[in-house]
Design a protein around this motif. Structure first.
Motif, short mmCIF file in Angstrom:
data_model
loop_
_atom_site.label_atom_id
_atom_site.label_comp_id
_atom_site.label_asym_id
_atom_site.label_seq_id
_atom_site.Cartn_x
_atom_site.Cartn_y
_atom_site.Cartn_z
N TYR A 196 0.68 -1.26 -0.14
CA TYR A 196 -0.13 0.04 -0.20
C TYR A 196 0.88 1.61 -0.20
O TYR A 196 2.09 0.92 0.48
CB TYR A 196 -0.75 0.13 1.31
CG TYR A 196 -1.69 -1.00 0.86
CD1 TYR A 196 -1.89 -2.19 1.66
CD2 TYR A 196 -2.69 -0.81 0.50
CE1 TYR A 196 -3.25 -3.34 1.52
CE2 TYR A 196 -4.09 -1.61 0.90
CZ TYR A 196 -3.61 -3.49 0.89
OH TYR A 196 -4.47 -3.82 1.01
N TRP A 197 0.40 2.05 -1.26
CA TRP A 197 0.79 3.62 -0.73
C TRP A 197 0.23 4.73 0.10
O TRP A 197 -1.31 4.95 -0.24
CB TRP A 197 1.42 3.79 -2.39
CG TRP A 197 2.09 3.05 -2.71
CD1 TRP A 197 2.85 2.34 -3.43
CD2 TRP A 197 3.66 3.75 -2.68
NE1 TRP A 197 3.46 1.29 -3.80
CE2 TRP A 197 4.06 2.67 -3.42
CE3 TRP A 197 5.04 4.55 -2.13
CZ2 TRP A 197 6.10 2.52 -4.10
CZ3 TRP A 197 5.60 4.51 -2.73
CH2 TRP A 197 6.32 3.67 -3.32
N GLY A 198 0.64 5.66 0.44
CA GLY A 198 0.24 6.98 0.90
C GLY A 198 -0.33 7.92 0.19
O GLY A 198 0.55 7.70 -1.82
N GLN A 199 -0.93 8.70 -0.10
CA GLN A 199 -0.98 9.93 -0.75
C GLN A 199 -0.12 10.97 -1.34
O GLN A 199 0.43 11.34 -1.97
CB GLN A 199 -2.57 10.81 -0.72
CG GLN A 199 -1.86 11.66 -0.29
CD GLN A 199 -1.73 11.08 1.81
OE1 GLN A 199 -2.41 10.09 2.08
NE2 GLN A 199 -1.37 12.33 2.29
N GLY A 200 1.08 11.03 -0.54
CA GLY A 200 2.17 12.09 -0.40
C GLY A 200 2.32 12.84 0.02
O GLY A 200 0.78 13.56 0.22
N THR A 201 3.14 13.24 0.87
CA THR A 201 2.80 14.61 1.42
C THR A 201 4.01 15.42 0.81
O THR A 201 5.70 15.28 0.53
CB THR A 201 3.27 14.57 2.96
OG1 THR A 201 2.92 16.29 3.47
CG2 THR A 201 4.54 14.62 3.07
N GLN A 202 4.35 17.38 0.46
CA GLN A 202 4.84 18.16 0.18
C GLN A 202 5.98 18.50 1.02
O GLN A 202 5.90 18.70 1.86
CB GLN A 202 4.65 18.89 -0.57
CG GLN A 202 5.59 19.80 -1.03
CD GLN A 202 6.44 19.24 -2.62
OE1 GLN A 202 5.24 18.91 -3.64
NE2 GLN A 202 7.56 19.05 -2.45
N VAL A 203 7.55 18.21 0.49
CA VAL A 203 8.29 18.76 1.00
C VAL A 203 8.97 19.65 0.22
O VAL A 203 9.60 19.22 -0.42
CB VAL A 203 9.25 17.94 1.83
CG1 VAL A 203 10.49 18.39 3.17
CG2 VAL A 203 8.96 16.72 2.40
N THR A 204 8.70 21.21 1.38
CA THR A 204 10.27 21.84 -0.03
C THR A 204 11.09 22.82 0.93
O THR A 204 11.04 23.32 2.08
CB THR A 204 9.40 22.75 -0.17
OG1 THR A 204 8.23 22.51 -1.13
CG2 THR A 204 9.70 24.18 -1.23
N VAL A 205 11.74 22.24 1.05
CA VAL A 205 13.45 22.73 1.62
C VAL A 205 14.20 24.22 0.43
O VAL A 205 14.30 24.17 -0.78
CB VAL A 205 14.58 21.74 1.38
CG1 VAL A 205 16.12 22.78 2.10
CG2 VAL A 205 14.06 21.02 1.73
N SER A 206 13.55 25.34 1.03
CA SER A 206 13.88 26.53 1.01
C SER A 206 14.50 27.39 1.49
O SER A 206 13.89 28.13 2.53
CB SER A 206 13.11 27.05 -0.51
OG SER A 206 13.12 28.42 -1.58
N SER A 207 14.95 28.43 0.86
CA SER A 207 15.26 29.50 1.66
C SER A 207 13.95 31.40 1.41
O SER A 207 14.36 31.90 1.84
CB SER A 207 16.51 30.83 1.81
OG SER A 207 17.27 30.62 0.93
#
Length: 121
Positions: free
Chosen positions: A110-121
């Protein structure tokens, strides 16, 4: 009837930390291996880390030393602590798990729907 739900994504500055969580729910008899994957725009989904039912972790070279995967078998949850985040860690992070829902059956992935990770200044 099995769901995986990720949480904990967001915007973080370079060098910062983030903790992602994944919760499995539904008809669950047992959870075997679990893992985190990520997919950046225009790139293929790639492995980040995995953890066996017994708690043995494994990491992609790109996150080794910066990530810690853990799980709580009693709660059917998994976490990923990411430190020293870099812009190249920006991606949608997905959790997956091999889950057995029926007696005598092999586990399904099974897979989850995903969560966004953004690394930015």
């Amino acid at each position: 009837q099995v769901q995986l739900v990720e949480s904990g994504g967001g915007l973080v500055q370079p060098g910062g930390s983030l903790r992602l969580s994944c919760a499995a729910s539904g008809l669950i008899l047992s959870v075997s291996a679990m893992g985190w994957y990520r997919q950046a725009p225009g790139k293929q989904r790639e492995l980040v880390a995995t953890i066996t039912a017994g708690g043995t972790p494994d990491y992609a070279d790109s996150v080794k030393g910066r990530a810690a995967i853990s799980r709580d078998n009693a709660k059917n949850t998994m976490s990923l602590q990411m430190n020293s985040l870099k812009p190249e860690d920006t991606a949608v992070y997905y959790c997956n798990a091999y889950i057995t829902s029926r007696w005598g059956a092999r586990p399904d992935l099974y897979w989850g729907q995903g969560t966004q990770v953004t690394v930015s200044s």
